[in-house]
Structure formats: structure tokens, C-alpha cells
Design an enzyme around this catalytic site. Structure first.
Site, short mmCIF file in Angstrom:
data_model
loop_
_atom_site.label_atom_id
_atom_site.label_comp_id
_atom_site.label_asym_id
_atom_site.label_seq_id
_atom_site.Cartn_x
_atom_site.Cartn_y
_atom_site.Cartn_z
N GLU A 29 89.14 53.67 10.78
CA GLU A 29 88.43 52.66 11.58
C GLU A 29 87.99 51.52 10.68
OE1 GLU A 29 85.23 53.91 14.10
OE2 GLU A 29 86.28 55.73 14.79
N TYR A 41 82.90 49.76 8.07
CA TYR A 41 82.69 48.50 8.76
C TYR A 41 82.04 47.47 7.84
CZ TYR A 41 84.19 50.76 13.00
OH TYR A 41 84.94 51.41 13.96
N GLU A 101 83.32 61.30 12.43
CA GLU A 101 82.01 60.88 11.91
C GLU A 101 80.94 61.96 11.99
OE1 GLU A 101 80.89 57.08 13.51
OE2 GLU A 101 82.48 56.04 12.45
N ASP A 151 79.96 56.52 20.92
CA ASP A 151 79.88 55.13 21.37
C ASP A 151 80.99 54.82 22.37
OD1 ASP A 151 78.95 52.50 21.54
OD2 ASP A 151 80.27 51.84 19.91
#
Length: 588
Positions: free
Chosen positions: A494, A458, A403, A160
Site C-alpha cells: 500500500e 504512507y 496491518e 477503513d
């Protein structure tokens, strides 16, 4: 690979500036064989994508060509003449006049060539560098190229951030004496013992001297490997850097100074210890990203970004998701900032592909997808990262992937040899990877191989969006599950929420500045309740460019600073927290 340095026996010429530039679609079959027929000029260092208004250049898939004339200093007679490219993203080919002198795959580590036999001191030569930006299933990072109905080529990838390409770092011409130092390794202990190993271009006597920050010689030894003792050594500490030089000499031939710091790092129980003391990471996942330059290294941004990290109270960052320019690590060495150094292995997860495109899920690890060739490219990325960065005291941990599909069949067979390789190359630093959200403590297949559990989560954004109470419950259960199962240090690598600067609300409304601050505060409440948690890296330091998508408004907006480095409300909230913490976790 040693970084070129000016010494009494070595000289450097920086080749940054404006180069001629063209695309492979208009360059002809052998663009290196003569002057490029183009009116375009391009800046080096910089990614080329955003420099031009022509979308055909920005969106180009394939090779581009850089060219300039270079004059060899006339005083270099009798010296070896080297050409070094600090990075060519993602593949490079270097020609001196008509001769191919170097090829390299991997967009974020340096490569070089000995061009002594092809050039003459005092004369010019034509330097042409081709740079390819194509990503496939066997590159790191991986990607896919498809051919559109009109015959065009389209690059897709699973990371991303925008696939900036080109010569984003410096190009150098430098000289070496005929017999010279080719590698130096330094390992230190808290008692001041300095183990060293030196390699030379041919067998030769070696002498080393340790020089302190004042220039005084404080220890010396003979031999290509051995130990020296620094009495009353001043330690390199987070926030209080101190550097020595190991001056390596091949008598009457070469001198090379290798900076180093006296410091140790280890994992003990659920703690990460720097110099035997528990360390709590505060800071960011970052990107090398700025307007116009793309990933181009810029010393002004380097200084300003570190000033902002100092202002906000950050003591560390991760080089997400690739090795950064060496100048960044040197700056961190000098200023006591702690670094988690990461390879470019991002996007090793085809579950993300299925989620984004709606296509049938393909296995991530298979002969047709990420395979043995991919694994070898990954191994080479690890070798080059450690070879380049092993002597930086700021680097305390290697992160070998971001990831990956670590919950998927084949993950262990893929990663176990890579972890073993990393430990063999450097047994002095912990090894980690950053887990994706759908790799849980119940289904992850590789976490036991690593020293620190690093989590990308997240809650409050992709999960329980806008519902911070539910997000808090989910987050705490997740962290406690990892802590109970593995008994290792846990780091949040993150967490965060996209935020449009200037958008406000009195309610918990996603995309507002207030929601980003509240989301981070929710995470911090949970962090302070988890004994095994050793650090918090917000995603991201600053907004950055991505490919276009309906959930991306001119890039990823999770930065606590805008892309232009203006603070959002969350930056002030983080400053209040981190300046009070220092390097220690808050007590309950």
C-alpha cells in the site's frame, strides 16, 4: 470446498433475484416459521445497506432476514439436493421451511447444506436466510458493539472500509449423484507432472483425465491420488494464461472437471519466481465496492475493472481485505492476472483504536481483547480460504493479515501457529502479511516467520504530508532498513494519497490530482533504487465507501479511479510507467 458446476451428473439452479426482506427488530421471534410480513424486497447478490433510503436499515446492527420460495426441479429424484450460500456477511443461518439446516460464521467464504430429506423434486419449499453483521473481539474482522443512551446498538471497527452486510454473492440449489466427488487438489511442476488427490462421499473407484484447452484428452490415471504427466505442457504465465481440466470421474456415478494451470511459485533470495522467472508485481490493493451494490458481486464491474487493469498495465492485485468472489479468481485464472489472496483479518490493531478515539490504549493481544477464540476464528478463516482457492493458478501468495499490531507483545504467540497452519495446508505458496506503518524493521516481532516482507506505507500523506522531499528520504531509509535486516523480497502493498477528482494546483498541495501523481512518482524513484523490492501495489484501485469521518469525504479517495471508475491524472501516469515495465523490475 468444490465450486458447483453443471456437468453430465450435476445440475444447478441459481437463486439470485429479488427476495423478501426485513430486519430482526420487526420480524418477530421466529421469522423462518412462515412468510415474512414485509413489503420490502431486496436484490441478491448485493449488500442491503445502500439499497434503501431508510437509515434504520443502512445503519442496522443485528440480523436481517431474506426469504423466497424455491421449486426443486422434478428431474432430481434420487439425487442429493444441496443448498449453497456463496457468502453471508458476517454470519449466516439457513432454514428450509421450519428447519435450521446450516450456520456459518465468516462473511466471505461459502457454506452449504444437504437438504435432501427436507424437500421433494417438483415441489416448493420456503427458504429463509438470516444474516448477522455484528463484529466483536472474537470475530474476523474484529469490532466492538456499544449500547447508546437511547438504547440503540452501535457497531465500531478498525478497518477503513464500510461494514457492508447481507447476501453479497449468489445462492444456489444444486444436485449431486449419491456417490460423488467432494474435493480435488492439484499441484503442478514445470516438467508437466500433475499431482492430484481426490476425495469422494464414500469409498469408490476414481479415474482422472487431463483435457487441454481444445478438449483433447492428453493424460489419464486411475486411483484417488497419484500423478499424471502432461507432455510438452503449456505453462500458465502472467499475462498468458493457459488452463487444463482435470476431469475426475467416479465411474457410472459422477463427473467433475477441475480447471488448473501448470505453474510454480517460489521465493529465492530477494526474488519471487513464477515458473522459475523473477516476477515484479504492478497493480493495486482493491475492494469489492461499487455504488448501490456495496460489496455485491457484479459481472459488469468485474469485466470493466479487469479492462481498466489491462489498460493501465497492472499485472496483479491483492484481495484486500478479504477473500473475493470466486468468479473474480476464475476470471484472473483465464486472463493471466496474478493474485495475492487475503483473509478478512484486518483491524487486529488496537493502537489504531487509541489513535482514532483518544481512548487509553488497550493491549491488542490479551484475554479481554484478541484472544485464543479470536485466533481460532482466524485459523478457520485461513482453512476456508485455502480450501476454496488452492487450485487457482492466479493465486501465488497467501496474505493472512493486514496491518496487525505486529510490533506489540503477544503478536508472535498469536501469529506463529497461524503461519505454521498456512504452510501445512499449502506448502506450495509463499505466506505474507501487510505491515502497518508503526511496525518498523526495528520493532516488528513476526516478519522473520514470513516469506515476503509486505509494507503499507504512507510517506507524503500521513507522514511528511505535503513534503515529498522529506517523504522520499524517510521512505528510502525505511526500505533499506528492512532489506538489510531480513534479506527477503520486499513488496509495497500500500502507498498513495487521497485525491479529490477535479481539484488542481501548480504546487504540491494534498488532495489535488497533481499531488497524487507526484506522490506516486516519488515512491517509484525510491523503488527503482531498492534491489530487494519485488512489487508495487498502489492503494487503491478505485475510491471506496467508508464510515463517516472528518478525513473521509464520502469514503476513501486514494483510488486512481473514482468509485464510478473514471481515471484521475495518476492513472495516466501509472499507465506510462507500468506499460513500459511489463513483469520485470526496471534496471538501474
Amino acid at each position: 470446498m468444490l465450486k458447483p458446476r453443471p456437468t453430465p451428473t450435476r445440475e444447478l439452479v441459481n437463486l439470485d433475484g429479488l427476495w423478501r426482506f426485513t430486519l430482526d427488530t420487526v420480524a418477530g421471534s421466529h421469522p423462518w416459521s412462515g412468510p415474512l410480513e414485509t413489503s420490502l424486497e431486496v436484490a441478491v447478490p448485493a449488500s442491503y445497506n445502500d439499497l434503501f433510503t431508510d437509515s434504520a436499515i443502512r445503519d442496522h446492527v443485528g440480523w436481517v432476514w431474506y426469504q423466497r420460495q424455491v421449486r426443486v426441479p422434478r428431474g432430481w429424484t434420487g439425487e442429493r439436493i444441496m443448498l449453497r450460500v456463496d457468502a453471508a456477511t458476517h454470519e449466516g443461518r439457513v432454514y428450509v421451511n421450519d428447519t435450521l439446516v446450516a450456520e456459518h460464521v465468516g462473511g466471505y467464504t461459502p457454506f452449504e447444506a444437504d437438504i435432501t430429506g427436507l424437500v421433494r423434486p417438483g415441489q416448493e419449499f420456503r427458504l429463509t436466510i438470516g444474516v448477522g453483521n455484528e463484529l466483536t473481539n472474537v470475530t474476523i474482522p474484529p469490532g466492538t458493539i456499544t449500547v447508546t443512551e437511547d438504547g440503540g446498538r452501535r457497531q465500531t471497527y478498525l478497518h477503513d472500509f464500510y461494514n457492508y452486510a447481507g447476501l453479497a454473492r449468489s445462492v444456489w440449489l444444486y444436485s449431486l449423484p449419491p456417490v460423488h466427488v467432494t474435493d480435488v487438489t492439484v499441484v503442478t511442476s514445470l516438467d508437466g507432472t500433475v499431482e492430484y488427490a481426490v476425495e469422494t462421499s464414500e469409498p469408490a473407484p476414481v479415474r482422472v483425465r487431463v483435457v487441454d484447452a481444445t478438449g483433447a484428452e492428453i493424460a489419464a490415471a486411475d486411483g484417488a491420488s497419484g500423478t499424471v504427466r502432461v507432455e510438452n505442457a503449456v505453462l500458465w504465465r502472467p499475462g498468458a494464461a493457459y488452463l487444463y481440466d482435470l476431469v475426475v470421474e467416479v465411474p457410472d456415478q459422477d463427473i467433475y472437471p477441475q480447471p488448473f494451470g501448470v505453474r510454480t511459485v517460489e521465493v529465492k533470495g530477494t526474488q519471487v519466481l513464477i515458473n522459475g522467472e523473477p516476477f515484479y508485481f504492478t497493480g493495486f490493493g482493491k475492494h469489492e465496492d461499487s455504488p448501490v451494490r456495496g460489496k455485491g458481486h457484479d459481472n459488469a464491474y468485474l469485466v470493466h475493472d479487469f479492462q481498466l487493469m489491462d489498460w493501465i498495465g497492472a499485472n496483479s492485485f491483492r484481495t484486500s481485505h478479504y477473500p473475493y468472489a470466486e468468479e473474480v479468481l476464475e476470471f484472473a485464472d483465464r486472463h493471466g492476472i496474478v493474485v495475492i489472496d487475503e483473509t478478512a483479518a484486518v483491524g487486529l490493531n488496537l493502537s489504531i483504536e487509541a489513535g482514532l478515539t483518544g481512548a487509553a490504549k488497550r493491549p491488542t493481544f490479551s484475554p479481554e481483547t484478541l484472544n485464543d477464540e479470536t485466533q481460532e476464528a482466524h485459523a478457520q478463516a485461513i482453512r476456508e480460504l485455502i480450501a476454496r482457492d488452492k487450485n487457482h493458478p492466479s493465486v501465488v501468495m497467501w496474505c493472512i493479515a493486514n496491518e496487525p499490531s505486529s510490533n506489540e507483545e503477544g503478536a508472535r504467540e498469536y501469529f506463529e501457529p497461524l503461519v505454521e497452519l498456512t504452510r501445512k495446508l499449502d506448502p506450495t505458496r509463499p505466506v505474507c502479511y501487510a505491515t502497518v506503518m508503526f511496525a518498523t524493521y526495528d520493532n516488528d516481532l513476526i516478519a522473520d516467520l514470513f516469506d515476503v516482507v509486505c509494507l503499507n506505507r504512507y510517506y507524503g500523506w500521513y507522514v511528511a504530508t505535503g513534503d515529498l522531499a522529506t517523504a522520499e528520504t524517510y521512505l528510502e531509509a525505511d526500505l533499506r532498513g528492512w532489506a538489510q535486516k531480513y534479506g527477503k523480497p520486499i513488496m509495497m502493498t500500500e502507498y498513495g494519497a487521497d485525491t479529490m477528482p477535479g481539484v488542481h494546483s501548480v504546487w504540491d498541495i494534498p488532495w489535488t490530482e497533481e499531488y497524487q501523481a507526484a506522490c506516486l512518482a516519488m515512491h517509484h524513484r525510491v523503488f527503482d533504487r531498492i534491489d530487494a523490492l519485488v512489487g508495487e501495489h498502489v492503494w487503491n484501485f478505485a475510491d471506496f465507501q467508508t464510515t463517516g469521518a472528518i478525513h473521509r469525504i464520502d469514503g476513501n479517495k486514494k483510488g486512481v479511479f473514482t468509485r464510478e471508475r473514471r481515471p484521475k491524472a495518476a492513472a495516466h501516469a501509472l499507465r506510462a510507467r507500468w506499460t513500459s515495465l511489463g513483469d520485470r523490475k526496471p534496471s538501474k
